[in-house]
Design an enzyme around this catalytic site. Structure first.
Site, PDB file in Angstrom:
ATOM      1  N   ARG A  80     -53.853-169.591   6.712  1.00 11.50           N
ATOM      2  CA  ARG A  80     -52.636-168.932   6.861  1.00 11.50           C
ATOM      3  C   ARG A  80     -51.727-170.367   7.483  1.00 11.50           C
ATOM      4  NH1 ARG A  80     -56.073-165.142   8.187  1.00 11.50           N
ATOM      5  NH2 ARG A  80     -55.676-163.232   7.206  1.00 11.50           N
ATOM      6  N   HIS A 105     -53.848-168.850   1.647  1.00 11.37           N
ATOM      7  CA  HIS A 105     -54.572-169.078   0.751  1.00 11.37           C
ATOM      8  C   HIS A 105     -53.815-169.473  -0.573  1.00 11.37           C
ATOM      9  CE1 HIS A 105     -57.959-168.274   2.956  1.00 11.37           C
ATOM     10  NE2 HIS A 105     -58.346-167.182   2.565  1.00 11.37           N
ATOM     11  N   HIS A 179     -63.962-170.384  -1.912  1.00  9.34           N
ATOM     12  CA  HIS A 179     -64.087-169.109  -0.927  1.00  9.34           C
ATOM     13  C   HIS A 179     -64.977-168.200  -1.380  1.00  9.34           C
ATOM     14  CE1 HIS A 179     -62.121-165.696   1.120  1.00  9.34           C
ATOM     15  NE2 HIS A 179     -61.481-166.751   1.758  1.00  9.34           N
ATOM     16  N   SER A 180     -66.344-168.834  -1.636  1.00 12.99           N
ATOM     17  CA  SER A 180     -67.477-167.982  -1.976  1.00 12.99           C
ATOM     18  C   SER A 180     -67.942-167.321  -0.868  1.00 12.99           C
ATOM     19  CB  SER A 180     -68.637-169.047  -2.412  1.00 12.99           C
ATOM     20  OG  SER A 180     -68.258-169.378  -3.852  1.00 12.99           O
ATOM     21  N   TYR A 181     -68.286-165.711  -1.242  1.00 16.98           N
ATOM     22  CA  TYR A 181     -68.914-165.077  -0.169  1.00 16.98           C
ATOM     23  C   TYR A 181     -70.389-165.216  -0.560  1.00 16.98           C
ATOM     24  CZ  TYR A 181     -64.354-162.840   0.828  1.00 16.98           C
ATOM     25  OH  TYR A 181     -63.100-162.492   1.210  1.00 16.98           O
ATOM     26  N   ASP A 252     -63.549-165.118  12.076  1.00 16.60           N
ATOM     27  CA  ASP A 252     -62.429-165.563  10.840  1.00 16.60           C
ATOM     28  C   ASP A 252     -61.912-166.846  11.741  1.00 16.60           C
ATOM     29  OD1 ASP A 252     -60.841-165.399   8.803  1.00 16.60           O
ATOM     30  OD2 ASP A 252     -59.967-163.703   8.974  1.00 16.60           O
ATOM     31  N   GLU A 313     -65.959-171.979   4.661  1.00 14.31           N
ATOM     32  CA  GLU A 313     -64.883-172.493   3.733  1.00 14.31           C
ATOM     33  C   GLU A 313     -64.509-173.918   4.570  1.00 14.31           C
ATOM     34  OE1 GLU A 313     -61.469-169.912   4.006  1.00 14.31           O
ATOM     35  OE2 GLU A 313     -62.916-168.423   4.533  1.00 14.31           O
TER      36      GLU A 313
HETATM   37  C1  BGC Z   1     -59.278-165.205   5.599  1.00 10.18           C
HETATM   38  C2  BGC Z   1     -59.387-163.622   6.139  1.00 10.18           C
HETATM   39  C3  BGC Z   1     -58.965-162.761   4.971  1.00 10.18           C
HETATM   40  C4  BGC Z   1     -60.069-163.417   3.661  1.00 10.18           C
HETATM   41  C5  BGC Z   1     -59.654-162.551   2.292  1.00 10.18           C
HETATM   42  C6  BGC Z   1     -60.383-165.402   4.421  1.00 10.18           C
HETATM   43  O1  BGC Z   1     -60.220-166.804   4.444  1.00 10.18           O
HETATM   44  O2  BGC Z   1     -59.659-166.028   6.852  1.00 10.18           O
HETATM   45  O3  BGC Z   1     -58.563-163.466   7.208  1.00 10.18           O
HETATM   46  O4  BGC Z   1     -58.856-161.430   5.124  1.00 10.18           O
HETATM   47  O5  BGC Z   1     -59.753-164.732   3.475  1.00 10.18           O
HETATM   48  O6  BGC Z   1     -58.191-162.721   2.006  1.00 10.18           O
END
Ligand code: BGC
Length: 347
Positions: A80, A105, A179-181, A252, A313
C-alpha cells in the site's frame, strides 16, 4: 527438462498462453503471460506424490472476477501507498486509488493485469521464461517509461528462481514481487494454519487500521511475530495481539530480514513433509496469511476461504516514500533495478 505451451484464453483479441516447465524430477511450474501469473506449482510430498501447492485457476474469467493477485507479479509498487500519492524531487504523483483511497499492488491495471511478451531459454539443466513489458510514463500514475524484464528459471534441483530487472527514463519508484499463495498440503487438502514458518527477522512494521505502516518498527521479541525458531501460523490467527487482530486475525505484515541468500525464510508442512525455503536479495518479506480471502467462489473445486493459502512477498518496504527512515524504493533514471528470489522445494 521439458516445456509445454498451450492456449489458455483469448483476451481483447490477444491469445494468453500457458507455459509449463517440467524438470527431470517431475516438478512442474505453469505460468501464463497475463500478469506473469503462476497458475500451478506441482512438487512431491515425502512419499513422492506430486501435487499442486499454490492457489490458481484454469480460466481467465476466474482470474478477472475473483483473484486477489493469485500467483501474479504485483507492481510497479507492491503493497500500500498511503493516500495513493508520493513526492519525488518536489513533484507530487497521484496514483490510482484501488484500496480505500490508498494505492495497492500497482493500481487498477497493474503489472498483474497486463499481457507480457515471452521468450523461452532452454539450457541443459534449466528452463527460463523471460517476460518483458514496457510500462509507459504515467501508467497508473507512476513517472517514467519503465522497461521490465522478469525471468522465471526452473532447474533440476526443484528450485524456481524469479529475477526482476527494470530501467526507467525518469527518476521513479519500483518495488515488485510475486504474489503466490502457497499451501504445501497439496491440492488444497487443508488450510495453512498448521504450516510452520521460520524467519530470520527480528523486526516488523507496525500497521494502522488501514494496513498502512505507521512508521514504527517493532521488535518481534515476546510476540506472535517471533518466527526466529519457527512458529505455527495459527499462533497468530488465534491471539489477542492487536497487530494480528488489525490484520483480520492473522498476519499482513512486512518483516525486515536480517540475512540474505541464506535460508532466511522456511515454510514447512509436517503432514505432507513438503518444505519451501526462500532466499532473496530484498530487505523484507511481507507475510500475508490469506485473512481477507473471500469464500464466495471455488478454486479448482475447493471452496475458497480464509487461511487457504499464505503469501511470502519478498520486497522493499511498503509506503517507503512516505517514511524516509525505511529503505528507499527510488530508482534513478537509467539505473538498473534488480531483485531476485529463489524458491527451493524440499520433501
Ligand atoms: C495484502 C493484503 C491484501 C492481499 C490481497 C496482500 O499482499 O497485504 O492486505 O488483502 O494482498 O489483495
Amino acid at each position: 527438462m521439458n516445456l509445454i505451451q498451450e492456449k489458455f484464453a483469448e483476451l481483447d483479441g490477444q491469445t494468453i498462453t500457458t507455459f509449463t516447465m517440467i524438470n527431470d524430477q517431475g516438478m512442474e511450474v505453469s505460468t501464463i503471460d497475463y500478469g506473469c501469473t503462476i497458475t500451478r506449482i506441482v512438487v512431491p510430498d515425502r512419499n513422492g506424490t506430486l501435487e499442486n501447492v499454490v492457489l490458481g485457476f484454469d480460466t481467465i474469467e476466474e482470474y478477472q472476477q475473483h483473484s486477489p493477485y493469485f500467483g501474479a507479479v504485483v507492481g510497479r509498487h507492491a503493497g500500500r501507498i498511503a493516500n495513493a500519492e508520493f513526492t519525488l524531487e518536489g513533484t507530487t504523483y497521484h496514483l490510482a486509488k484501488n484500496n480505500n483511497g490508498n494505492h495497492l499492488h500497482g493500481g487498477i491495471k497493474g503489472l498483474d493485469k497486463v499481457i507480457w511478451n515471452t521468450e523461452v531459454v532452454e539450457e541443459k539443466d534449466s528452463l527460463t521464461l523471460v517476460f518483458t513489458y514496457l510500462s509507459k510514463d504515467g501508467e497508473e500514475g507512476y513517472p517514467g517509461n519503465l522497461k521490465m524484464k522478469i525471468s522465471y528459471t526452473l532447474n533440476n534441483d526443484n528450485e524456481l528462481q524469479i529475477s526482476y530487472e527494470g530501467v526507467s527514463d525518469q527518476k521513479t519508484v519500483v518495488n515488485v514481487t510475486n504474489h503466490s499463495y502457497f499451501n504445501l498440503s497439496g491440492n488444497l487438502k487443508r488450510d495453512v494454519l498448521n504450516h510452520k514458518l521460520t524467519l530470520k527477522s527480528n523486526r516488523f512494521l507496525e500497521l494502522d487500521e488501514e494496513l498502512i505502516p505507521t512508521g514504527e518498527i517493532l521488535p518481534v521479541e515476546n510476540t506472535s511475530f517471533d518466527f526466529l525458531s519457527g512458529r505455527k501460523i495459527m499462533e497468530g490467527t488465534d491471539t489477542n495481539d492487536s497487530q494480528n487482530i488489525i490484520a483480520g486475525n492473522g498476519y499482513d505484515h512486512p518483516f525486515l530480514l536480517t540475512d540474505n541468500h541464506n535460508k532466511e525464510i522456511y515454510l514447512f508442512d509436517d503432514e505432507s513433509g513438503r518444505g519451501l525455503i526462500i532466499e532473496t536479495n530484498q530487505p523484507a518479506v511481507v507475510l500475508y496469511t490469506g485473512n481477507q480471502l473471500a469464500d464466495d467462489f471455488s478454486i479448482r473445486g475447493i471452496n475458497s476461504r480464509k487461511y487457504l493459502g499464505l503469501c511470502l512477498e519478498t520486497q522493499g518496504l511498503p509506503d517507503s516514500l512516505n517514511h524516509p527512515h525505511f529503505p528507499s524504493a527510488i530508482l534513478e533514471k537509467d539505473q538498473g533495478y534488480y531483485s531476485v528470489t529463489k524458491y527451493i522445494f524440499t520433501n
